[in-house]
Motif scaffolding. Sequence first.
Motif, mmCIF file in Angstrom:
data_model
loop_
_atom_site.group_PDB
_atom_site.id
_atom_site.type_symbol
_atom_site.label_atom_id
_atom_site.label_comp_id
_atom_site.label_asym_id
_atom_site.label_seq_id
_atom_site.Cartn_x
_atom_site.Cartn_y
_atom_site.Cartn_z
ATOM 1 N N VAL A 485 0.833 -1.215 0.000
ATOM 2 C CA VAL A 485 0.000 0.000 0.000
ATOM 3 C C VAL A 485 0.863 1.260 0.000
ATOM 4 N N PRO A 486 0.255 2.409 -0.340
ATOM 5 C CA PRO A 486 1.049 3.643 -0.368
ATOM 6 C C PRO A 486 1.455 4.126 1.017
ATOM 7 N N PHE A 487 2.636 4.692 1.097
ATOM 8 C CA PHE A 487 3.080 5.348 2.337
ATOM 9 C C PHE A 487 2.324 6.680 2.464
ATOM 10 N N PHE A 488 2.417 7.297 3.641
ATOM 11 C CA PHE A 488 1.722 8.570 3.893
ATOM 12 C C PHE A 488 2.102 9.608 2.820
ATOM 13 N N GLY A 489 1.088 10.236 2.271
ATOM 14 C CA GLY A 489 1.323 11.307 1.301
ATOM 15 C C GLY A 489 1.397 10.849 -0.138
ATOM 16 N N ILE A 490 1.376 9.538 -0.374
ATOM 17 C CA ILE A 490 1.538 9.024 -1.743
ATOM 18 C C ILE A 490 0.171 8.656 -2.322
ATOM 19 N N VAL A 491 -0.132 9.215 -3.516
ATOM 20 C CA VAL A 491 -1.408 8.894 -4.163
ATOM 21 C C VAL A 491 -1.124 8.160 -5.479
ATOM 22 N N PRO A 492 -1.111 6.832 -5.429
ATOM 23 C CA PRO A 492 -0.794 6.085 -6.651
ATOM 24 C C PRO A 492 -2.004 5.943 -7.558
ATOM 25 N N GLU A 493 -1.726 5.878 -8.852
ATOM 26 C CA GLU A 493 -2.760 5.473 -9.810
ATOM 27 C C GLU A 493 -2.107 4.566 -10.819
ATOM 28 N N ILE A 494 -2.915 3.790 -11.505
ATOM 29 C CA ILE A 494 -2.370 2.951 -12.572
ATOM 30 C C ILE A 494 -3.058 3.381 -13.861
ATOM 31 N N LEU A 495 -2.233 3.784 -14.844
ATOM 32 C CA LEU A 495 -2.782 4.355 -16.076
ATOM 33 C C LEU A 495 -2.514 3.444 -17.264
ATOM 34 N N SER A 496 -3.444 3.501 -18.218
ATOM 35 C CA SER A 496 -3.243 2.747 -19.454
ATOM 36 C C SER A 496 -2.284 3.533 -20.348
ATOM 37 N N GLU A 497 -1.857 2.905 -21.438
ATOM 38 C CA GLU A 497 -0.917 3.538 -22.371
ATOM 39 C C GLU A 497 -1.410 4.935 -22.795
ATOM 40 N N ASN A 498 -2.732 5.074 -23.002
ATOM 41 C CA ASN A 498 -3.210 6.388 -23.441
ATOM 42 C C ASN A 498 -3.686 7.275 -22.290
ATOM 43 N N GLY A 499 -3.271 6.940 -21.081
ATOM 44 C CA GLY A 499 -3.464 7.861 -19.966
ATOM 45 C C GLY A 499 -4.765 7.722 -19.222
ATOM 46 N N GLU A 500 -5.562 6.699 -19.568
ATOM 47 C CA GLU A 500 -6.814 6.525 -18.814
ATOM 48 C C GLU A 500 -6.528 5.796 -17.501
ATOM 49 N N THR A 501 -7.278 6.221 -16.470
ATOM 50 C CA THR A 501 -7.090 5.570 -15.174
ATOM 51 C C THR A 501 -7.671 4.163 -15.221
ATOM 52 N N ILE A 502 -6.868 3.193 -14.885
ATOM 53 C CA ILE A 502 -7.358 1.812 -14.805
ATOM 54 C C ILE A 502 -8.085 1.688 -13.478
ATOM 55 N N PRO A 503 -9.353 1.248 -13.511
ATOM 56 C CA PRO A 503 -10.116 1.233 -12.258
ATOM 57 C C PRO A 503 -9.356 0.469 -11.174
ATOM 58 N N LYS A 504 -9.419 1.016 -9.986
ATOM 59 C CA LYS A 504 -8.750 0.401 -8.841
ATOM 60 C C LYS A 504 -9.249 -1.031 -8.682
ATOM 61 N N ASN A 505 -8.384 -1.893 -8.219
ATOM 62 C CA ASN A 505 -8.718 -3.273 -7.881
ATOM 63 C C ASN A 505 -9.093 -4.137 -9.094
ATOM 64 N N SER A 506 -8.807 -3.648 -10.321
ATOM 65 C CA SER A 506 -9.228 -4.421 -11.492
ATOM 66 C C SER A 506 -8.196 -5.463 -11.884
ATOM 67 N N ASN A 507 -6.991 -5.391 -11.268
ATOM 68 C CA ASN A 507 -5.928 -6.348 -11.558
ATOM 69 C C ASN A 507 -5.330 -6.184 -12.947
ATOM 70 N N LYS A 508 -5.668 -5.080 -13.643
ATOM 71 C CA LYS A 508 -5.103 -4.876 -14.983
ATOM 72 C C LYS A 508 -3.804 -4.104 -14.875
ATOM 73 N N GLU A 509 -2.826 -4.535 -15.647
ATOM 74 C CA GLU A 509 -1.517 -3.890 -15.554
ATOM 75 C C GLU A 509 -1.496 -2.559 -16.297
ATOM 76 N N GLY A 510 -0.754 -1.608 -15.758
ATOM 77 C CA GLY A 510 -0.581 -0.324 -16.426
ATOM 78 C C GLY A 510 0.638 0.375 -15.862
#
Length: 696
Positions: A485-510
Motif C-alpha cells: 500500500v502507499p506510504f503517507f502522502g503518496i497517491v498512486p494510480e495505474i494508467l493505461s498507455e493512453n493515460g486513462e485511469t485503470i479502475p482500482k482493484n481491477s488487476n489490470k496492468e498499467g
Amino acid sequence: MADVQNLVNNSVDMEKSVFEPPQDLRNEAHVKSLEQYQQLYKKSVDHPEEFWSDIAKQFYWKNFTTDKFLEYNFDVRNGPIFVRWMKGATTNICYNAIDRHIENGLSDKIAFFWEGNNPEDHDRITYGKLLEEVCKCANVLKSLGVKKGDRVAIYMPMILELSICLLACARIGAIHSIVFAGFSSESLSDRVIDAQCKAIITSDGVWRGTKLLNLKEIVDNAVKLCDDRGHTVEKCIIVRHLSPENEIIVHDDVNGDQDQEPPAKRPYNKFKINWHSGRDVWWHEVMAKSSPVCEPEWMDAEDPLFMLYTSGSTGKPKGVLHTVGGYMLYSTTTFKYVFDYHPSDVFWCTADVGWITGHTYVCYGPLCNGATGIIFEGVPLYPDAGRFWEIVDKYKVTKFYTAPTAIRTLMKFGDEHVTKHSRKSLKILGTVGEPINPEAWLWYHRVVGNEKCAVVDTFWQTETGGHVLTPLPGAIPTKPGSACVPFFGIVPEILSENGETIPKNSNKEGYLVFKQPWPGIMRTVYGNHERFETTYFKKFPGYYCTGDGARQDKDGYIWITGRIDDMVNVSGHLLSTAEVESALIEHEAVTEAASVSHPHEIKGDCIYCFVTLKEGFQFTDELLSELKNIVRKKIGPFAQPDFIQNAPALPKTRSGKIMRRILRKVAVGDAELGDISTLADESVVDILFKLRPKEA
Ligand code: PRX
C-alpha cells in the motif's frame, strides 16, 4: 496464516496468501492497525500541509517561517514543473542528524557499528565522536576551498569515514555526489564532469570478499580523464584504509603496483599507490590539524542537499537532485514507520551508501531518528554464506534490510548457513530494489525470520527519496511479492498507455504514477530541468511517472511488474540498455548493438546483447570476452552482460526502429512472436533464433 511450505511447493495464488503482522510487533508499533493506517493516510493525502508540518515541528529549524508550506505544479500544460516544500524555512540536516541528539543526552549512544570485510575488523562511533569527526571534516573541506553549493564527489568503500564525509558536506552546504565505488574510471569521470565537482574524497583501496580494489588508481584515472576533457579536480582527499606508509610512491606519473594477496588483518602489506603532490592530501594528516567545532550552514529547506546519478533511458546518467527540508522529513518519517523504529533497535541496511538505499537508510533516516546502525564493508558470501546472520547475532540486529538478489543468492547455499545462527533479535525483515519472487519472500519469512518477523517489501526509487509503496509492519497484512500500500502522502494510480485511469482493484496492468508530491520527491535533474520534465512528467500530464508497471488486486494491494521503459534492473541496480549499447559499439568490430533484459535466477534480470559485426570480423570467444570487458571498463563490473549473441542483422520496422519486443522473445527462446507484420525483413528472426547461445 498460510502454510508456508505448502505455498512454496505448490506456488498457490499469492494474492490469497495473507500474513498478519506478528502480534508482539503490533503491540509496540507506532501504527497498530489497518484502521489507524487508513486514518493517518487519509489525513496525509487530504491535508498534506497539516500532516507534514506536524512532523516538521519535531526537527530543529533555525527559522520556521515559510513563504508557503507546499507549492507545486505537476502538469506540464500549466507551465514548468516544480515542487517546493517549506521554502523560506532554514535548517541543517547534519544538525538534526547529530547535534539535536547530543542536546538530548545521546552523546554516548552508538551511531554506527562498523564491521569490516574481515570478521576480525570492527569499530564503532558514538554520536558524540561522530559530531567531532564531522566537524573536523567540514573544516577540512572549508580549508580546501569548498563552499556552500560546491559539488564534492565521494568514491569510497563502506567505512565510517564515508558517512562522516557525507554529513560534513551537508553541514557546510556542499552538495555531495556519491558514486558507488564499483563504477569504472570512465563512469566516475562522466559524473564528476557533469556535476563539475571541485574535490573527490576516496580511500586508497578496499577488499571486497577476496577481491582487492585499488580505488585510488581508479580515481587517478578518472581525474586524468576529467583533465583531458577540460575539467580540473582541485583536490583529492584520501583515507588510508589499507596502505602502510612506506608503500606510497610519490610521483605524478608512475603506475602503482597492486598485489592481490588474500585478505589479512589490517594493515595490509604491499599495497602501493601513486601520489600527486599538490592535489592529493591524506585524510589523517588534515584531520589531525582540524578543529572539532564547526557551526552548521543554515540552509533553506529548498537548497540542494545531494545529487545521485541514476541511469537514464538515453544512456546518459541523470543527476537526481534532492533538497534539504523535504528529504529530511521524508527519510526520517519513512524510517520511523516502515522499520517501526524504537530507541533500543539495532538497524542494519546492507546496501552500499553509493546507492540511494544507503543514503536514506544507512545514513540520513537512521541518524535523524537517533538510531544505532551498522556499516558493513564486506559481501554476503565472505568468508561464508552465513556472514549476514553472524553479524545479526554479533550486534543483536532487530531490523534488517537487504535486496532480493542477496536473498536468492543465500537461499541457494541452503538453510544450515542461516539456522546455525540464532537470529533471535530480529523483528522486521525488509527488501528493496527489485520485485521479490514469492519463493524468496517465503524463504526470508520462514527460514531467516522463523515465521516471527514482519517482512516489508518496500518499493521506491532514487527519485522518490524514500519508500513510496510498502506495508507498515504492525498494521498491514502482507502478501508475498506485493509492495502492498502507499506510504503517507503518496497517491498512486495505474494508467493505461493512453493515460486513462485503470479502475482500482481491477488487476489490470498499467503504468504506476503518483498524483501529488510528497516531501522526498526529487526536484530536478542537475543541470537539465527539461530532462526532468520530459522523463517524469511529459507522458502523463498531471502525474509523476515511475517508469514501472503495476497492477492492483481486489484488496487494493499493488503488485509491481517491472520496468516498462528501456531499463534493466540487474541485482537491484538500474541500467539503461542504451548505456550498454553505446559501450559495445565503441569496440572496433561492432557496427550495431541492441540489449534487452533477460530473466536471471539470482540477479532478477540480466543483460542480453545482440551485436552486428563489421565486415571482416568473426564472432569468436576472444571477441566475446573483449566485448564483455568493454562494458566492464566503460560502466563497471556489475554491468557486464551475461549473454552476447551474434546478430548479422537486427529486427527493424520499415522506418528503421529496432523491435526490442522481438529481441526479448529471442533472448528467452520464445517463438510465439505475435504480430510481426511491421518487420522490414522477417527472415532476420529465424537467423537470430539459430544463433542463440545454448546456455541462454
Ligand atoms: O523498477 C523499480 C525497482 O527499482 C527501481 C528503482 O531503482 P533505483 O532508483 O536504483 O532505486 C533502488 C532502490 C530504491 C524501481 O523503479 N524497485 C525498487 N524497489 C522495488 C522495485 N521493484 C519491485 N519491488 C520493489 N520493492
